[in-house]
Design a protein around this motif. Structure first.
Motif, PDB file in Angstrom:
ATOM      1  N   ASP A  32     -15.420  -9.961   2.099  1.00 33.49           N
ATOM      2  CA  ASP A  32     -14.977 -10.995   2.231  1.00 33.49           C
ATOM      3  C   ASP A  32     -16.207 -12.190   2.757  1.00 33.49           C
ATOM      4  N   LEU A  33     -16.337 -12.916   1.967  1.00 39.50           N
ATOM      5  CA  LEU A  33     -17.962 -14.093   2.346  1.00 39.50           C
ATOM      6  C   LEU A  33     -17.863 -14.718   3.755  1.00 39.50           C
ATOM      7  N   ASN A  34     -18.535 -14.875   4.114  1.00 41.69           N
ATOM      8  CA  ASN A  34     -19.202 -15.541   5.778  1.00 41.69           C
ATOM      9  C   ASN A  34     -19.827 -16.594   5.010  1.00 41.69           C
ATOM     10  N   ARG A  35     -19.230 -17.747   5.948  1.00 37.99           N
ATOM     11  CA  ARG A  35     -19.995 -18.593   5.463  1.00 37.99           C
ATOM     12  C   ARG A  35     -19.951 -19.764   4.522  1.00 37.99           C
ATOM     13  N   PHE A  36     -18.783 -19.640   3.580  1.00 35.64           N
ATOM     14  CA  PHE A  36     -18.044 -19.569   3.414  1.00 35.64           C
ATOM     15  C   PHE A  36     -17.558 -21.497   2.620  1.00 35.64           C
ATOM     16  N   LYS A  37     -17.158 -21.311   3.972  1.00 35.17           N
ATOM     17  CA  LYS A  37     -16.336 -22.254   4.370  1.00 35.17           C
ATOM     18  C   LYS A  37     -17.807 -23.691   4.480  1.00 35.17           C
ATOM     19  N   GLU A  38     -18.451 -22.729   4.942  1.00 35.98           N
ATOM     20  CA  GLU A  38     -19.548 -24.630   4.940  1.00 35.98           C
ATOM     21  C   GLU A  38     -20.292 -25.010   3.358  1.00 35.98           C
ATOM     22  N   VAL A  39     -20.208 -23.847   2.696  1.00 30.35           N
ATOM     23  CA  VAL A  39     -20.340 -24.411   1.828  1.00 30.35           C
ATOM     24  C   VAL A  39     -19.414 -25.942   0.936  1.00 30.35           C
ATOM     25  N   ASN A  40     -18.127 -25.205   1.123  1.00 25.16           N
ATOM     26  CA  ASN A  40     -17.204 -26.321   0.524  1.00 25.16           C
ATOM     27  C   ASN A  40     -17.122 -27.537   1.542  1.00 25.16           C
ATOM     28  N   GLY A  54     -14.568  -5.227  25.622  1.00 28.32           N
ATOM     29  CA  GLY A  54     -15.411  -4.374  27.127  1.00 28.32           C
ATOM     30  C   GLY A  54     -16.676  -5.815  26.733  1.00 28.32           C
ATOM     31  N   LEU A  55     -17.699  -6.927  27.365  1.00 23.95           N
ATOM     32  CA  LEU A  55     -17.951  -8.208  27.704  1.00 23.95           C
ATOM     33  C   LEU A  55     -18.425  -7.951  26.491  1.00 23.95           C
ATOM     34  N   VAL A  56     -17.565  -8.784  24.520  1.00 23.91           N
ATOM     35  CA  VAL A  56     -18.187  -8.892  23.335  1.00 23.91           C
ATOM     36  C   VAL A  56     -19.261 -10.401  23.291  1.00 23.91           C
ATOM     37  N   PRO A  57     -20.159  -9.804  22.498  1.00 18.39           N
ATOM     38  CA  PRO A  57     -21.490 -11.483  22.788  1.00 18.39           C
ATOM     39  C   PRO A  57     -20.904 -11.816  21.455  1.00 18.39           C
ATOM     40  N   PRO A  58     -21.362 -13.275  21.534  1.00 16.55           N
ATOM     41  CA  PRO A  58     -21.333 -14.221  21.056  1.00 16.55           C
ATOM     42  C   PRO A  58     -20.769 -13.473  19.411  1.00 16.55           C
ATOM     43  N   LEU A  59     -22.561 -13.578  18.661  1.00 14.19           N
ATOM     44  CA  LEU A  59     -22.223 -12.986  17.246  1.00 14.19           C
ATOM     45  C   LEU A  59     -21.445 -12.276  16.368  1.00 14.19           C
ATOM     46  N   GLU A  60     -20.708 -11.440  17.970  1.00 23.36           N
ATOM     47  CA  GLU A  60     -19.703 -10.483  17.065  1.00 23.36           C
ATOM     48  C   GLU A  60     -18.261 -10.458  17.168  1.00 23.36           C
ATOM     49  N   PHE A  61     -18.221 -12.182  16.948  1.00 21.39           N
ATOM     50  CA  PHE A  61     -16.786 -12.988  17.656  1.00 21.39           C
ATOM     51  C   PHE A  61     -16.774 -14.273  17.189  1.00 21.39           C
ATOM     52  N   LEU A  62     -18.392 -15.079  17.017  1.00 19.18           N
ATOM     53  CA  LEU A  62     -18.268 -16.462  16.717  1.00 19.18           C
ATOM     54  C   LEU A  62     -17.667 -16.816  14.511  1.00 19.18           C
ATOM     55  N   PRO A  63     -18.340 -15.801  14.535  1.00 19.92           N
ATOM     56  CA  PRO A  63     -17.704 -15.592  12.854  1.00 19.92           C
ATOM     57  C   PRO A  63     -16.165 -15.646  12.716  1.00 19.92           C
ATOM     58  N   LEU A  64     -15.368 -14.620  13.480  1.00 23.82           N
ATOM     59  CA  LEU A  64     -14.285 -14.527  13.506  1.00 23.82           C
ATOM     60  C   LEU A  64     -13.790 -16.374  14.067  1.00 23.82           C
ATOM     61  N   ALA A  65     -14.271 -16.669  15.076  1.00 25.41           N
ATOM     62  CA  ALA A  65     -13.630 -18.765  15.300  1.00 25.41           C
ATOM     63  C   ALA A  65     -13.771 -19.125  14.078  1.00 25.41           C
ATOM     64  N   GLU A  66     -15.350 -18.987  13.229  1.00 26.93           N
ATOM     65  CA  GLU A  66     -15.415 -20.464  12.618  1.00 26.93           C
ATOM     66  C   GLU A  66     -13.952 -19.493  10.769  1.00 26.93           C
ATOM     67  N   GLU A  67     -13.768 -18.864  10.978  1.00 31.39           N
ATOM     68  CA  GLU A  67     -13.009 -18.577  10.018  1.00 31.39           C
ATOM     69  C   GLU A  67     -11.690 -19.066  10.232  1.00 31.39           C
TER      70      GLU A  67
END
Length: 560
Positions: A133-141, A309-322
């Motif tokens: 699954d590609l990350n940040r592909f939506k940004e390209v479009n 537990g306490l999840v840092p942003p790098l671990e859930f922001l990709p999901l938020a973007e998608e």
């Protein structure tokens, strides 16, 4: 006989020269059979007549020739029909955009393999299934348009195919999702292939003279024993892919105990947490190296998850973007950060607060108005807020981001370039953006004092000098030792943050009076202040001197 003979000759001649022009039309095959059939019928009639009454040898020979020619034409028509059938079969299992296989092609490989395993006919054989699954592909479009996104997928398809053996299969499942089936491969080989695919995917793509980058998350499932059918193995790999995305890893191998407990539901849980405002902010102080005072904080988002537990942003922001949650998420962060900033101001702590924003936010034409409304709602001046963007954010859609940054600057906001040095932003880009601050990437700062005059030290020194020449403030993040802190102070760095000063903490746990950073000597402090009010910058980069001086007293940003 006098009429049938010339007619048969005419039909034979027409049948011989008739050629199909479009193999994929429905009517051509019928026409291809029609004329040879008519010619053969006429020839048979002649031969039948000849069996009851005398006919010339010429007529008999021509009738036989007609039958032979018609038979040849039948053969050609059958071959054309076979070619048409094969072409349609290939089209049915081929992705039109990339030329790779599609879901049908994948099923043709997986279904027999899994059926053989179920019947015990394939002992000792295994198959590794990779869900890509590609990350940040939506940004390209969003940034370059869908034609550019299609071109990226075409280039990517060729890269993936070239990275595999001829016995392996790569297909496009749809959108920006791909699958790879590795026949007779174990977990070790699957990991090697995943690393190779990640490396090829992360190479830059040239899209109409613009270089674009994407990354990917890969989930791996090994058959047997995890999945009894094709749908099951795809679901297992999909769950592992989400775990890789959440954990910030490039790939993960499916584990039933782990992935069945938290996989796809995380997206729904994140959406519920955002809507219920259950995410919280931690703040990391920033120190003015000329005074040793804490003058700003960076707001860092955390997700208190009941299981993880306490999840840092790098671990859930990709999901938020998608999941298209970034506008709602950023609005929530701005509101909470500004509310806390207003509370600090009310008790005499004139701090700035830094908030990270994404490309999704910057390309929203209403974003500047939303920021202005949030500041008004909390009774804060624009100088109390710093918005951080990354280099890749700025160049993803340069023209729109440039206009957005200028609009934010016109409001009196300071825009900071975060992780500077980690990307590939050219000086041309930098000089064209209305930014007021550079934030040195932590990879240059960690162990800086041990560099012994190495490249990192030279780069940091040159970057600080360049930034000051452009009228920009410089922040160093990721400071973990006193030697690096003292070195940055001597190099003229303006602000610092890192674990040496303080880890990110909830607002109630911050000790804003705990100054652990020594100020520069008075003479050095005066020289730095003279420079920090900033040299006359270019119009694109400069801030109003009065606003900048005010902002200089209350500082900004950073993250460790």
């Amino acid at each position: 006989n006098a009429v049938a003979w010339p007619t048969s000759i005419l039909l034979v001649a027409a049948a011989v020269w008739l050629r199909p022009t479009r193999a994929d039309t429905r009517g051509e095959v019928k026409v291809g059979f029609l004329l040879p059939t008519a010619a053969a019928t006429a020839a048979l009639i002649i031969l039948c007549i000849g069996s009851f009454q005398h006919t010339s040898r010429v007529a008999d020979a021509l009738a036989v020739a007609t039958l032979a020619t018609a038979g040849g034409r039948f053969v050609l028509s059958l071959l054309a029909l076979r070619t048409l059938t094969e072409r349609r079969l290939r089209q049915s299992i081929t992705d039109e955009l990339t030329g790779l296989g599609n879901r049908r092609a994948l099923s043709q490989l997986l279904d027999p393999f899994l059926a053989a395993h179920a019947q015990g006919d394939a002992p000792g054989r295994s198959l590794a299934f990779l869900f890509v699954d590609l990350n940040r592909f939506k940004e390209v479009n969003d940034s370059f348009g869908h034609p550019a996104g299609d071109e990226l997928l075409r280039q990517l398809g060729a890269r993936l195919k070239d990275s595999l053996r001829s016995s392996d299969l790569v297909v496009r499942l749809g959108g920006d999702e791909f699958a790879v089936a590795l026949v007779d491969a174990d977990a070790e080989r699957a990991e090697m292939v995943a690393e190779r695919l990640i490396a090829r995917i992360e190479e830059p793509f040239l899209l109409d003279s613009v270089r674009a980058r994407v990354s990917a998350s890969i989930g791996i499932a090994i058959v047997p024993p995890e999945a009894p059918d094709a749908a099951g193995i795809m679901a297992c790999a999909d769950l592992a892919m989400y775990r890789a995305k959440i954990s910030g890893q490039n790939f993960a191998i499916y584990c039933e105990k782990v992935d069945r407990s938290h996989g796809l539901p995380l997206v729904e849980e994140l959406q519920a947490a955002v809507e219920g405002r259950r995410l919280e902010l931690h703040y990391q102080p920033q120190v003015d190296l000329s005074t040793g005072e804490i003058v700003g904080v960076e707001a860092l988002l955390r997700w208190p998850h009941p299981r993880l537990g306490l999840v840092p942003p790098l671990e859930f922001l990709p999901l938020a973007e998608e999941a298209d949650l970034m506008p709602t998420l950023t609005a929530m962060v701005l509101d909470q950060a500004l509310a806390q900033c207003a509370a600090w101001h009310a008790v005499g702590h004139e701090l700035t607060v830094s908030v990270n924003v994404s490309t999704t936010n910057l390309v929203d034409p209403t974003f500047a108005d939303q920021v202005a409304a949030a500041l008004d709602r909390h009774g804060l001046a624009a100088s109390a807020l710093v918005l951080e963007i990354t280099e890749t954010t700025a160049i993803a859609d340069f023209d729109r981001c440039k206009r957005a940054i200028a609009a934010l600057r016109d409001l009196g906001l300071l825009v900071s370039v975060d992780d500077f040095g980690a990307g590939f932003t050219s000086l041309t880009y930098l000089s064209s953006l209305a930014v007021g601050e550079l934030k040195l990437d932590r990879t240059f700062i960690i162990g800086l004092a041990r560099a012994n005059g190495g490249r990192n030290l030279a780069l940091v020194r040159a970057t600080i000098a360049l930034a000051h020449a452009l009228g920009l403030r410089v922040v160093a993040e990721g400071i973990e030792d006193k030697a690096s802190l003292h070195l940055l102070t001597s190099l003229g760095c303006d602000l610092a943050q890192g674990y040496l000063i303080s880890k990110p903490k909830p607002a109630g746990e911050l000790d804003l009076a705990d100054h652990r950073v020594p100020a520069r000597p008075p003479g050095e402090r005066a020289r730095v202040r003279a420079r920090s009010v900033f040299l006359a910058p270019t119009p694109q980069v400069a801030l109003d001197r009065g606003a900048l001086s005010s902002r200089r007293r209350t500082s900004h940003h950073s993250a460790s």
